[in-house]
Scaffold this motif. Structure first.
Motif, mmCIF file in Angstrom:
data_model
loop_
_atom_site.group_PDB
_atom_site.id
_atom_site.type_symbol
_atom_site.label_atom_id
_atom_site.label_comp_id
_atom_site.label_asym_id
_atom_site.label_seq_id
_atom_site.Cartn_x
_atom_site.Cartn_y
_atom_site.Cartn_z
ATOM 1 N N GLY A 257 0.826 -1.213 0.000
ATOM 2 C CA GLY A 257 0.000 0.000 0.000
ATOM 3 C C GLY A 257 0.855 1.255 0.000
ATOM 4 N N PHE A 258 1.876 1.287 0.840
ATOM 5 C CA PHE A 258 2.721 2.484 0.907
ATOM 6 C C PHE A 258 3.691 2.554 -0.277
ATOM 7 C CE2 PHE A 258 1.436 2.317 5.412
ATOM 8 C CZ PHE A 258 0.880 3.590 5.503
ATOM 9 N N ALA A 259 4.196 1.389 -0.724
ATOM 10 C CA ALA A 259 5.168 1.389 -1.825
ATOM 11 C C ALA A 259 4.536 1.927 -3.092
ATOM 12 C CB ALA A 259 5.698 -0.021 -2.049
ATOM 13 N N GLU A 260 3.243 1.665 -3.284
ATOM 14 C CA GLU A 260 2.590 2.118 -4.515
ATOM 15 C C GLU A 260 2.321 3.620 -4.510
ATOM 16 O OE1 GLU A 260 -0.651 -0.624 -5.023
ATOM 17 O OE2 GLU A 260 0.552 -1.824 -6.420
ATOM 18 N N LEU A 261 2.514 4.256 -3.343
ATOM 19 C CA LEU A 261 2.329 5.705 -3.278
ATOM 20 C C LEU A 261 3.549 6.447 -3.805
ATOM 21 C CD1 LEU A 261 0.723 6.067 0.266
ATOM 22 C CD2 LEU A 261 -0.430 6.149 -1.938
ATOM 23 N N ASP A 262 4.569 5.676 -4.251
ATOM 24 C CA ASP A 262 5.797 6.277 -4.789
ATOM 25 C C ASP A 262 6.544 7.114 -3.755
ATOM 26 O OD1 ASP A 262 5.294 5.060 -7.080
ATOM 27 O OD2 ASP A 262 4.707 6.829 -8.227
ATOM 28 N N ILE A 263 6.419 6.754 -2.485
ATOM 29 C CA ILE A 263 7.226 7.457 -1.485
ATOM 30 C C ILE A 263 8.513 6.675 -1.302
ATOM 31 C CG2 ILE A 263 5.291 8.562 -0.299
ATOM 32 C CD1 ILE A 263 5.365 6.320 1.739
ATOM 33 N N PRO A 264 9.584 7.307 -0.795
ATOM 34 C CA PRO A 264 10.861 6.599 -0.648
ATOM 35 C C PRO A 264 10.702 5.341 0.208
ATOM 36 C CG PRO A 264 11.152 8.935 -0.249
ATOM 37 C CD PRO A 264 9.696 8.709 -0.397
ATOM 38 N N ILE A 265 11.553 4.367 -0.069
ATOM 39 C CA ILE A 265 11.418 3.053 0.538
ATOM 40 C C ILE A 265 11.524 3.113 2.064
ATOM 41 C CG2 ILE A 265 13.881 2.493 0.204
ATOM 42 C CD1 ILE A 265 10.948 0.019 -0.056
ATOM 43 N N ASP A 266 12.375 4.022 2.597
ATOM 44 C CA ASP A 266 12.502 4.110 4.052
ATOM 45 C C ASP A 266 11.198 4.591 4.681
ATOM 46 O OD1 ASP A 266 13.061 6.426 2.632
ATOM 47 O OD2 ASP A 266 14.129 7.333 4.317
ATOM 48 N N GLU A 267 10.498 5.485 3.964
ATOM 49 C CA GLU A 267 9.215 5.965 4.480
ATOM 50 C C GLU A 267 8.144 4.886 4.377
ATOM 51 O OE1 GLU A 267 8.084 9.803 2.930
ATOM 52 O OE2 GLU A 267 10.163 10.499 3.123
ATOM 53 N N VAL A 268 8.278 4.064 3.322
ATOM 54 C CA VAL A 268 7.367 2.923 3.187
ATOM 55 C C VAL A 268 7.453 2.077 4.463
ATOM 56 C CG1 VAL A 268 6.962 0.752 1.971
ATOM 57 C CG2 VAL A 268 7.446 2.830 0.671
ATOM 58 N N PHE A 269 8.681 1.796 4.885
ATOM 59 C CA PHE A 269 8.878 0.934 6.061
ATOM 60 C C PHE A 269 8.414 1.632 7.336
ATOM 61 C CE2 PHE A 269 11.494 -3.016 5.434
ATOM 62 C CZ PHE A 269 11.211 -3.123 4.084
ATOM 63 N N THR A 270 8.768 2.913 7.465
ATOM 64 C CA THR A 270 8.393 3.655 8.679
ATOM 65 C C THR A 270 6.877 3.678 8.819
ATOM 66 O OG1 THR A 270 10.380 4.979 8.457
ATOM 67 C CG2 THR A 270 8.668 5.835 9.907
ATOM 68 N N ASN A 271 6.171 3.934 7.708
ATOM 69 C CA ASN A 271 4.709 3.983 7.750
ATOM 70 C C ASN A 271 4.102 2.611 7.995
ATOM 71 O OD1 ASN A 271 4.603 6.720 7.314
ATOM 72 N ND2 ASN A 271 4.600 6.515 5.083
#
Lengths: 824, 100
Positions: free
Chosen positions: A523-537
């Protein structure tokens, strides 16, 4: 009775030793290292010491008319009843043998055989009772006393049996010894038992009362009934015999009175001579004159007053039996008054003589009855035990096996209709239970298989055939469902996401958490946000409501397929393996962040590296490196590197297969403990594919297109046959598009050709913007018909299918894309 | 593609060289149609054929249907690669084909 008391008191000296020994051994066995000795040693030591107590009793016994009264039997009984059959038998043998030899130094010669036999018997008796009646536990005090008393009855019986040639003396001895011996031995055993019982109770205070067994519950009423029967029958016999003896005395007295009267009528002067006679063995006659003065020949009482001499006569009526007393001794008497001569005739019989037979018989009866009732008790007890208690124990034992999980156990007690019905009921209950369990297990199996299906279908299992990369992944779950997962997908900015992860634990909970983790990350990865933010979220999301305290290790990368730039984040996962073109596989050293769902508010770090065309990333879970063989050795990271570096592979599928085979071979027959999950990715890069395009498709373009393709194919060193085959395909497809894709006005077409490095094959791609048409849907012509029957046409696509190894059709964004592959 | 037709009494031999495909097939079809009338034996010489596409096969099938009515037809000097095409399309079963 008055003779018993001092005797009893004296005998208790020895019995104190027995009580002391019992207490000592009880404490030794419960609270000191003595309990660690082997059973046999303990039995021997206890037996010998109680044997010594028996010897002591013998030596300090009380001599009664040639027999020795003592509590020797109590020593053997206490050892056997309180500590074990072997101890009892040893003590009995020691006491018995010593008693036999002791006659040599003056201990009761008369009853040496009987006494020594009895003591040996006492040891065996106590051992037998403990083992078979009291189930190797100490008896209650009532039974302890009874055992002691009954043993002495047996003892007395043995004296009788060994002295049948001299029954009078034997009877005399028995009569004296019997009561004190029963009392002393009974009390000795009872007090020993009581002392131990009290000690045991003190230790157990606070614990709830122990439930009693059936045989114990049964013992007490049975004992009460037996004792009551014994008292009733003894009392009854006693009264019958008393009345019989009195009657007999009365007849004797009356016969003599009549005889004297008839003599006196004939010879009134000689009444004294007539009356001078014995009545019975030691009875006699009083003649008193009218003044009440005794005038008969019995010198002792002559001239004395009859009323004063024979107490009781004054208040007695004539011609009736009454109890009189002469010189303090009891007599049975009767008197009559004569007119001529005017005298009083009184006949007397000593009470002792009258009742001697009754007393003797009572003694014998009592002894015999005690033996009979004791035997009766024992027999009834054993019958009940055999019929009920043993069977119940048998059922209980089988039930115990069933409770411990062995549902195959069958209860097999059919000795009576009640037990047969109980056995059948239990068996059918277990069968029903087994059926339910099997049904439930079947349902669970089905649901687990279903869950596995859902889990596997949630993972991408179609691997795209792309010119710019090659990817393959596998997951083998240890249980039906597992906690491992992998994922790959493009996000909106066309970056390829690669993910491998492992949820803590196994089974359904892990699988459910895995689904959560997978969708959070995606869900977060598809938002095109950086990978570290994907994990944090994703971590924030997973920490929420994670009451089960589960966590996930994960490694995810985002690959820019156009330039090979990789961003990745590691949440506590195993380091991936990287192969640079022309170099061996090595572990990618990176900083690992905290596991996902481990702690709220954790900030993950992004790391980066660059991929060159030909580079490979191999992701795996600890199921690979921690696979264990039968010696508990791990597959390990070294072996994984060796396997990868020695692998001969073309595709990523090959890599996954080779690693899995290596793990399987290493593990052998050992069970698979953890999920084994792998993902292999090869970056090929995005060089533009050579292409030729036409604005308006026409069959006239075919020579030009063919020439272009031929030129490309020659670059790859394709042989003439392949080139000719590809040319046929171009001819067929291109002419189809030219004729049918567009209407009158025609439209564009693009042809691309290149060699796929990862598959070593030629790929030919046709793209047009005409009406959607999937040539693969066209059915094959029937090539078995005769020339006359065969239709003209339809052969083109059929030939293409035969020539090419793989054909895929897609309609994307208003374009027909036909991708074909031929191995070279 | 080049075509050369040799007539010999009631028989004709059509020698073909090059590619028989969508663009060249009409030329072959015309050659056959121009010469087939009254012929009792039609021979295609494939000695120099590079490949044949479905358009070419259609010409051959049409010719075979005509010749079934008036005589016989033969394809000679067929190379291994071309033979494969005849095999996979089932033409090998309905035509008289001779390998080179």
């Amino acid at each position: 009775m008055e003779t018993y008391l001092p005797l009893t008191v004296k005998l208790f000296g020895a019995s104190c030793i027995i009580i002391a020994l019992s207490v000592m051994f009880y404490i030794l066995d419960k609270r000191t290292t003595f309990k660690n000795l082997s059973h046999s040693y303990k039995q021997i030591i206890i037996g010998v010491l109680f044997g010594a107590a028996a010897i002591f009793s013998t030596e300090f016994g009380v001599d009664i008319g040639g027999a020795t009264a003592n509590c020797r039997d109590a020593a053997a009984l206490s050892a056997g009843l309180l500590f074990g059959p072997q101890a009892g038998i040893i003590a009995g043998l020691i006491g018995g043998v010593e008693r036999y030899l002791a006659a040599a130094w003056g201990v009761g010669e008369y009853s040496k055989l009987a006494c020594s036999l009895s003591t040996v018997l006492a040891g065996f008796f106590a051992g037998f009772l403990r083992k078979y009646m009291f189930d190797n536990k100490k008896p209650t005090v009532v039974f302890a006393f009874s055992t002691g008393a009954i043993m002495e009855v047996i003892h007395m019986t043995v004296i009788f049996l060994t002295k049948l040639s001299d029954p009078v003396k034997a009877f005399h001895i028995v009569k004296i010894c019997s009561m004190p011996m029963m009392l002393v031995n009974g009390l000795s055993v009872m007090l020993s038992t009581l002392a131990i019982t009290l000690l045991a109770k003190r230790k157990k205070t606070g614990k709830e009362k122990k439930e009693r067994s059936i045989s114990q519950l049964f013992q007490t009423p049975l004992l009460a009934v037996i004792v009551l029967s014994f008292i009733l029958s003894t009392t009854f016999t006693y009264f019958v015999q008393t009345s019989y003896s009195l009657n007999y005395a009365k007849e004797t007295l009356e016969v003599n009175i009549k005889d004297i009267i008839s003599g006196a009528e004939k010879y009134p002067d000689k009444i004294n001579e007539i009356a001078d006679r014995h009545i019975g063995k030691s009875g006699f006659v009083f003649i008193a004159d009218s003044n009440g003065k005794i005038v008969s020949n019995s010198t002792e009482f002559n001239n004395k007053d009859l009323n004063a001499t024979l107490k009781g006569i004054e208040s007695a009526r004539p011609d009736t039996v009454f109890n009189g007393e002469i010189n303090g001794e009891s007599y049975i008497c009767e008197y009559t008054r004569l007119i001529n001569p005017k005298v009083t005739i009184a006949t007397v019989l000593p009470s002792e003589e009258v009742y001697s037979e009754r007393d003797d018989m009572s003694y014998v009866n009592t002894h015999v009855e005690i033996l009979i009732f004791a035997a009766l008790f024992t027999v009834i007890y054993f019958i009940v035990k055999e019929i009920v208690v043993k069977k119940i124990r048998l059922i209980n034992k089988d039930l115990g096996r069933i409770i411990n999980g062995d549902l195959e156990t069958k209860i097999d007690v059919y000795s009576s209709s009640e037990f047969a019905s109980l056995s059948n009921d239990i068996n059918s209950t277990i069968n029903t239970l087994k059926q339910y369990i099997a049904e439930a297990a079947g349902r669970i199996d089905k649901e687990l298989a279903f869950a596995k299906n859902i889990q596997h279908s949630a993972l991408p299992n179609i691997f795209p055939n792309r010119p710019d990369f090659d990817i393959y992944a596998t997951m083998d779950t240890a249980k039906e469902v597992g906690g491992d997962f992998y994922d790959f997908y493009m996000n909106h900015s066309k970056k390829l996401n690669l993910l491998i992860a492992d949820v803590s634990g196994k089974g359904i909970p892990a699988a459910m958490f895995m689904m959560r983790a997978k969708s959070e990350l995606k869900g977060f990865a598809e938002l095109d946000i950086p990978i570290d933010e994907v994990f944090t979220n994703a971590n924030e999301g997973l920490c929420e409501g994670n009451d089960a305290g589960m966590f996930v290790t994960a490694w995810q990368a985002q690959v820019n397929l156009e330039n090979g730039a990789v961003d990745f984040t590691n949440a506590g996962h195993n380091p991936p393996v990287i192969k640079r073109a022309g170099e061996p596989f090595t572990y990618l050293k990176s900083k690992a962040g905290l596991v996902l769902a481990g702690m709220e508010g954790f900030k993950y770090k992004k790391q980066s590296f660059q991929l060159e065309p030909g580079d490979i990333i191999f992701l795996y879970t600890d199921g690979v490196t921690e696979a264990t063989d039968k010696n508990n050795d791990l597959f390990g990271e070294e072996r994984l590197l060796d396997t990868l570096n020695n692998a001969e592979f073309d595709t990523m599928q090959d890599i996954c297969r080779i690693v899995k085979e290596a793990v399987d071979e290493f593990v052998g027959d050992s069970p698979q403990f953890d999920d084994i999950t792998m993902l292999a990715f090869k970056y090929i890069g995005t060089e533009p594919i050579p292409s030729i395009e036409s604005e308006k498709a026409s069959i006239d373009d075919i020579p030009k297109v063919t020439e272009f393709v031929e030129t490309e194919l020659e670059k790859y060193g394709c042989d003439i046959k392949t080139i000719n085959s590809i040319n046929i395909v171009i001819d067929e497809i291109y002419s189809n598009i030219s004729k049918f894709a567009y209407g009158e006005n025609g439209g564009p077409v693009k042809v691309q050709v290149h060699k796929k490095k990862s598959h070593n094959s030629i790929e030919l791609i046709f793209t047009d913007e005409g009406r959607p048409y999937n040539p693969l849907m066209k059915s094959d012509p029937n090539i078995t018909l005769s020339a006359q029957e065969r239709e003209i046409g339809g052969l083109g696509i059929f030939m293409v299918k035969k020539i090419m190894d793989e054909i895929k059709y897609e309609y994307i964004g208003g374009k027909n894309i036909l991708t074909m592959e031929k191995k070279i | 593609m080049t075509v050369n037709t040799i007539k010999n009494a009631g028989a004709i031999t059509i020698e073909i060289s090059g590619r028989i495909d969508t663009t060249t097939a009409p030329q072959l079809e015309k050659e056959v149609n121009d010469n087939i009338a009254g012929v009792s034996e039609l021979i295609f010489d494939f000695k120099d054929v590079a490949y044949i596409s479905s358009a070419g096969l259609r010409v051959l099938l049409t010719a075979q249907k005509v010749m079934n009515q008036q005589g016989k037809m033969k394809i000679v000097n067929v190379s291994k690669d071309i033979m494969e095409i005849f095999d996979i399309t089932g033409f090998a079963d309905i035509m008289d084909i001779q390998r080179s």
